[in-house]
Design a protein around this motif. Sequence first.
Motif, PDB file in Angstrom:
ATOM      1  N   GLY A  12      35.124  25.847  34.957  1.00  0.00           N
ATOM      2  CA  GLY A  12      36.185  24.864  34.802  1.00  0.00           C
ATOM      3  C   GLY A  12      37.402  25.513  34.165  1.00  0.00           C
ATOM      4  N   ASP A  13      37.868  24.963  33.033  1.00  0.00           N
ATOM      5  CA  ASP A  13      39.020  25.546  32.359  1.00  0.00           C
ATOM      6  C   ASP A  13      38.612  26.561  31.287  1.00  0.00           C
ATOM      7  OD1 ASP A  13      37.906  23.841  30.535  1.00  0.00           O
ATOM      8  OD2 ASP A  13      39.743  22.719  30.097  1.00  0.00           O
ATOM      9  N   LYS A  14      37.310  26.867  31.208  1.00  0.00           N
ATOM     10  CA  LYS A  14      36.798  27.835  30.238  1.00  0.00           C
ATOM     11  C   LYS A  14      36.607  29.194  30.912  1.00  0.00           C
ATOM     12  CE  LYS A  14      34.312  29.515  26.720  1.00  0.00           C
ATOM     13  NZ  LYS A  14      34.840  29.842  25.380  1.00  0.00           N
ATOM     14  N   THR A  15      37.268  30.234  30.378  1.00  0.00           N
ATOM     15  CA  THR A  15      37.098  31.586  30.895  1.00  0.00           C
ATOM     16  C   THR A  15      36.109  32.322  30.007  1.00  0.00           C
ATOM     17  OG1 THR A  15      39.354  31.641  31.763  1.00  0.00           O
ATOM     18  CG2 THR A  15      38.249  33.754  31.480  1.00  0.00           C
ATOM     19  N   ALA A  16      34.905  32.532  30.518  1.00  0.00           N
ATOM     20  CA  ALA A  16      33.858  33.174  29.725  1.00  0.00           C
ATOM     21  C   ALA A  16      33.997  34.688  29.734  1.00  0.00           C
ATOM     22  CB  ALA A  16      32.487  32.777  30.263  1.00  0.00           C
ATOM     23  N   VAL A  17      34.415  35.238  30.879  1.00  0.00           N
ATOM     24  CA  VAL A  17      34.617  36.687  31.023  1.00  0.00           C
ATOM     25  C   VAL A  17      35.965  36.872  31.689  1.00  0.00           C
ATOM     26  CG1 VAL A  17      33.743  38.826  32.035  1.00  0.00           C
ATOM     27  CG2 VAL A  17      32.134  37.103  31.200  1.00  0.00           C
ATOM     28  N   ASP A  18      36.821  37.704  31.081  1.00  0.00           N
ATOM     29  CA  ASP A  18      38.226  37.754  31.479  1.00  0.00           C
ATOM     30  C   ASP A  18      38.666  39.178  31.839  1.00  0.00           C
ATOM     31  OD1 ASP A  18      40.885  37.211  31.899  1.00  0.00           O
ATOM     32  OD2 ASP A  18      41.333  36.637  29.834  1.00  0.00           O
ATOM     33  N   GLY A  19      38.523  39.534  33.117  1.00  0.00           N
ATOM     34  CA  GLY A  19      39.021  40.822  33.596  1.00  0.00           C
ATOM     35  C   GLY A  19      38.341  42.026  32.971  1.00  0.00           C
ATOM     36  N   VAL A  20      37.042  41.970  32.853  1.00  0.00           N
ATOM     37  CA  VAL A  20      36.278  43.031  32.197  1.00  0.00           C
ATOM     38  C   VAL A  20      36.013  44.190  33.150  1.00  0.00           C
ATOM     39  CG1 VAL A  20      33.970  43.590  31.330  1.00  0.00           C
ATOM     40  CG2 VAL A  20      35.183  41.603  30.437  1.00  0.00           C
ATOM     41  N   SER A  21      36.305  45.399  32.686  1.00  0.00           N
ATOM     42  CA  SER A  21      36.015  46.618  33.456  1.00  0.00           C
ATOM     43  C   SER A  21      35.342  47.632  32.544  1.00  0.00           C
ATOM     44  CB  SER A  21      37.300  47.231  34.024  1.00  0.00           C
ATOM     45  OG  SER A  21      37.928  46.361  34.944  1.00  0.00           O
ATOM     46  N   PHE A  22      34.261  48.213  33.008  1.00  0.00           N
ATOM     47  CA  PHE A  22      33.568  49.251  32.246  1.00  0.00           C
ATOM     48  C   PHE A  22      32.590  49.976  33.167  1.00  0.00           C
ATOM     49  CE2 PHE A  22      31.084  45.323  31.510  1.00  0.00           C
ATOM     50  CZ  PHE A  22      29.847  45.714  32.014  1.00  0.00           C
ATOM     51  N   THR A  23      32.092  51.110  32.684  1.00  0.00           N
ATOM     52  CA  THR A  23      31.075  51.879  33.391  1.00  0.00           C
ATOM     53  C   THR A  23      29.940  52.186  32.436  1.00  0.00           C
ATOM     54  OG1 THR A  23      32.664  52.910  34.904  1.00  0.00           O
ATOM     55  CG2 THR A  23      30.559  54.028  34.605  1.00  0.00           C
ATOM     56  N   VAL A  24      28.724  51.871  32.843  1.00  0.00           N
ATOM     57  CA  VAL A  24      27.536  52.236  32.078  1.00  0.00           C
ATOM     58  C   VAL A  24      26.922  53.442  32.780  1.00  0.00           C
ATOM     59  CG1 VAL A  24      25.314  51.478  31.173  1.00  0.00           C
ATOM     60  CG2 VAL A  24      27.182  49.830  31.425  1.00  0.00           C
ATOM     61  N   ALA A  25      27.090  54.601  32.183  1.00  0.00           N
ATOM     62  CA  ALA A  25      26.695  55.855  32.823  1.00  0.00           C
ATOM     63  C   ALA A  25      25.223  56.172  32.571  1.00  0.00           C
ATOM     64  CB  ALA A  25      27.569  56.991  32.308  1.00  0.00           C
ATOM     65  N   PRO A  26      24.594  56.886  33.492  1.00  0.00           N
ATOM     66  CA  PRO A  26      23.209  57.317  33.278  1.00  0.00           C
ATOM     67  C   PRO A  26      23.141  58.414  32.218  1.00  0.00           C
ATOM     68  CG  PRO A  26      24.081  58.257  35.303  1.00  0.00           C
ATOM     69  CD  PRO A  26      25.118  57.305  34.805  1.00  0.00           C
ATOM     70  N   GLY A  27      21.954  58.593  31.667  1.00  0.00           N
ATOM     71  CA  GLY A  27      21.746  59.671  30.713  1.00  0.00           C
ATOM     72  C   GLY A  27      22.106  59.344  29.284  1.00  0.00           C
ATOM     73  N   ARG A  28      22.434  58.090  28.996  1.00  0.00           N
ATOM     74  CA  ARG A  28      22.751  57.691  27.631  1.00  0.00           C
ATOM     75  C   ARG A  28      22.413  56.213  27.453  1.00  0.00           C
ATOM     76  NH1 ARG A  28      29.360  57.879  28.408  1.00  0.00           N
ATOM     77  NH2 ARG A  28      29.630  55.764  29.233  1.00  0.00           N
ATOM     78  N   VAL A  29      22.196  55.817  26.199  1.00  0.00           N
ATOM     79  CA  VAL A  29      21.976  54.412  25.882  1.00  0.00           C
ATOM     80  C   VAL A  29      23.330  53.787  25.557  1.00  0.00           C
ATOM     81  CG1 VAL A  29      20.867  52.753  24.346  1.00  0.00           C
ATOM     82  CG2 VAL A  29      19.672  54.860  24.965  1.00  0.00           C
ATOM     83  N   THR A  30      23.711  52.776  26.316  1.00  0.00           N
ATOM     84  CA  THR A  30      24.978  52.086  26.078  1.00  0.00           C
ATOM     85  C   THR A  30      24.702  50.768  25.370  1.00  0.00           C
ATOM     86  OG1 THR A  30      26.029  53.071  28.024  1.00  0.00           O
ATOM     87  CG2 THR A  30      27.013  51.060  27.146  1.00  0.00           C
ATOM     88  N   GLY A  31      25.254  50.631  24.163  1.00  0.00           N
ATOM     89  CA  GLY A  31      25.117  49.390  23.426  1.00  0.00           C
ATOM     90  C   GLY A  31      26.148  48.382  23.897  1.00  0.00           C
ATOM     91  N   PHE A  32      25.733  47.129  24.005  1.00  0.00           N
ATOM     92  CA  PHE A  32      26.601  46.056  24.481  1.00  0.00           C
ATOM     93  C   PHE A  32      26.694  45.033  23.360  1.00  0.00           C
ATOM     94  CE2 PHE A  32      27.446  42.852  28.102  1.00  0.00           C
ATOM     95  CZ  PHE A  32      28.756  43.297  28.239  1.00  0.00           C
ATOM     96  N   LEU A  33      27.852  44.992  22.692  1.00  0.00           N
ATOM     97  CA  LEU A  33      28.003  44.203  21.478  1.00  0.00           C
ATOM     98  C   LEU A  33      29.086  43.145  21.619  1.00  0.00           C
ATOM     99  CD1 LEU A  33      28.002  47.130  18.876  1.00  0.00           C
ATOM    100  CD2 LEU A  33      26.030  45.889  19.795  1.00  0.00           C
ATOM    101  N   GLY A  34      29.007  42.160  20.754  1.00  0.00           N
ATOM    102  CA  GLY A  34      30.032  41.117  20.718  1.00  0.00           C
ATOM    103  C   GLY A  34      29.517  39.902  19.991  1.00  0.00           C
ATOM    104  N   PRO A  35      30.411  39.094  19.410  1.00  0.00           N
ATOM    105  CA  PRO A  35      29.998  37.869  18.724  1.00  0.00           C
ATOM    106  C   PRO A  35      29.391  36.873  19.703  1.00  0.00           C
ATOM    107  CG  PRO A  35      32.300  38.448  18.234  1.00  0.00           C
ATOM    108  CD  PRO A  35      31.870  39.293  19.382  1.00  0.00           C
ATOM    109  N   ASN A  36      28.751  35.844  19.164  1.00  0.00           N
ATOM    110  CA  ASN A  36      28.267  34.758  20.011  1.00  0.00           C
ATOM    111  C   ASN A  36      29.440  34.159  20.778  1.00  0.00           C
ATOM    112  OD1 ASN A  36      25.633  34.988  19.074  1.00  0.00           O
ATOM    113  ND2 ASN A  36      25.963  33.540  17.394  1.00  0.00           N
ATOM    114  N   GLY A  37      29.261  33.951  22.061  1.00  0.00           N
ATOM    115  CA  GLY A  37      30.329  33.398  22.887  1.00  0.00           C
ATOM    116  C   GLY A  37      31.291  34.428  23.424  1.00  0.00           C
TER     117      GLY A  37
END
Length: 303
Positions: A12-37
Motif C-alpha cells: 500500500g502506502d508503506k515502503t518496506a524495502v526502498d531501492g536496496v542493492s547489494f551483493t552477498v559474495a561466496p567465501g565469506r559470512v555476510t551479516g545482515f543487520l538492522g532494527p526491527n522494521g
Amino acid sequence: MIVAENLTKRYGDKTAVDGVSFTVAPGRVTGFLGPNGAGKSTTMRMIVGLDRPTAGRVTVGGQDYRRLRSPLTEVGVLLDAKAIHTGRSARNHLRAMAATHGIGAQRVDEVIELTGIGAVAGKRAGGFSLGMGQRLGIAAALLGDPHTLILDEPVNGLDPEGVRWVRQFVRHLAGEGRTVLLSSHLMSEMSQTADHVIVLGRGRVLADAPLPELVRTWTTTTLLVRSPRLSDLVTALEIPDATISAVEPGAAQITGITPETVGDIAAAHGIPLYELSPRVGSLEDAYLALTDDSVEYKTKEIA
C-alpha cells in the motif's frame, strides 16, 4: 552469490524495502543487520520468492529463485523455524522435504546427527522447545547440501554449545566457498562470525562493508590513562582534537590522540604512566551509531 538490484517492496502506502542493492559474495559470512522494521525479513523473503518485488530484482547464483530446478540443493533457508507440520516427527518432517527433491534417507540421518537432534528425531516437532525447533530448521536448511545458505536468527533459543556450533559451522561453510547470509540481533555473536556486514535502516542500505572497516568508521578509539600525576599529564595534553574526561581519581579517558603521542608527551615531561590502554569500539557501538536515526520502535532510556 546473491545479487540485489534496486530491490523495492511496497505494501500500500508503506515502503518496506526502498531501492536496496547489494551483493552477498561466496567465501565469506555476510551479516545482515538492522532494527526491527528495517526490511531485513522482507528482503530475505524476496530472495527466496516468498514475496514478489514491487520493483528491482534479486538473483541467487545468477537466477531468479523461482526458476531454480532444485531449490533445496541450491539454497538452504531458515526464515521461520515454526514453519513445520507439528504432528510429524522431526525425522518424518525432513523425509517429506527430502522426497520432493529425491534426497535419500541417509542424508536425512546425516543432518539429524549434524544438528544434534538425534535423541528427539522420533518425537513430534510440534512439542519441541525453541532451541530444538531452531536445530530442526537448520537441519532442513542443510538437507540439500546447498551452495547458498540464508539463515534468519539461527541462534535464537540455542544454548551456548549450539550458538558456538552455528558460528563454527557457518564459518566452515564459507571457508568451502559457499555463500552465507546470516541475520541476527546478537551483536557480540555477529562480531565473532561475520566477515562482511550489510546494515539496513527504514528499508535502505546504511552500510555495506567488511566488519573491521565498519567498526573503524563508526566508532572512536578511547585511551584509558592512569597516572599519579594525572593533572600534570592533562595540562601537557592540551592539544587540538584531544578530549579528556575524568573516570576516577588518577584515571581519565582520552580521545582524538594516539597512544604513541600520549606516551611521548608523558616521557618528555617525566610523568609516570601506570596504564595506557586503547579501547576499540565494538560492532554494537558501530551499529547503534549507524542506526540511531533509523530505529522505528525506540525504547525510552533509563536515567
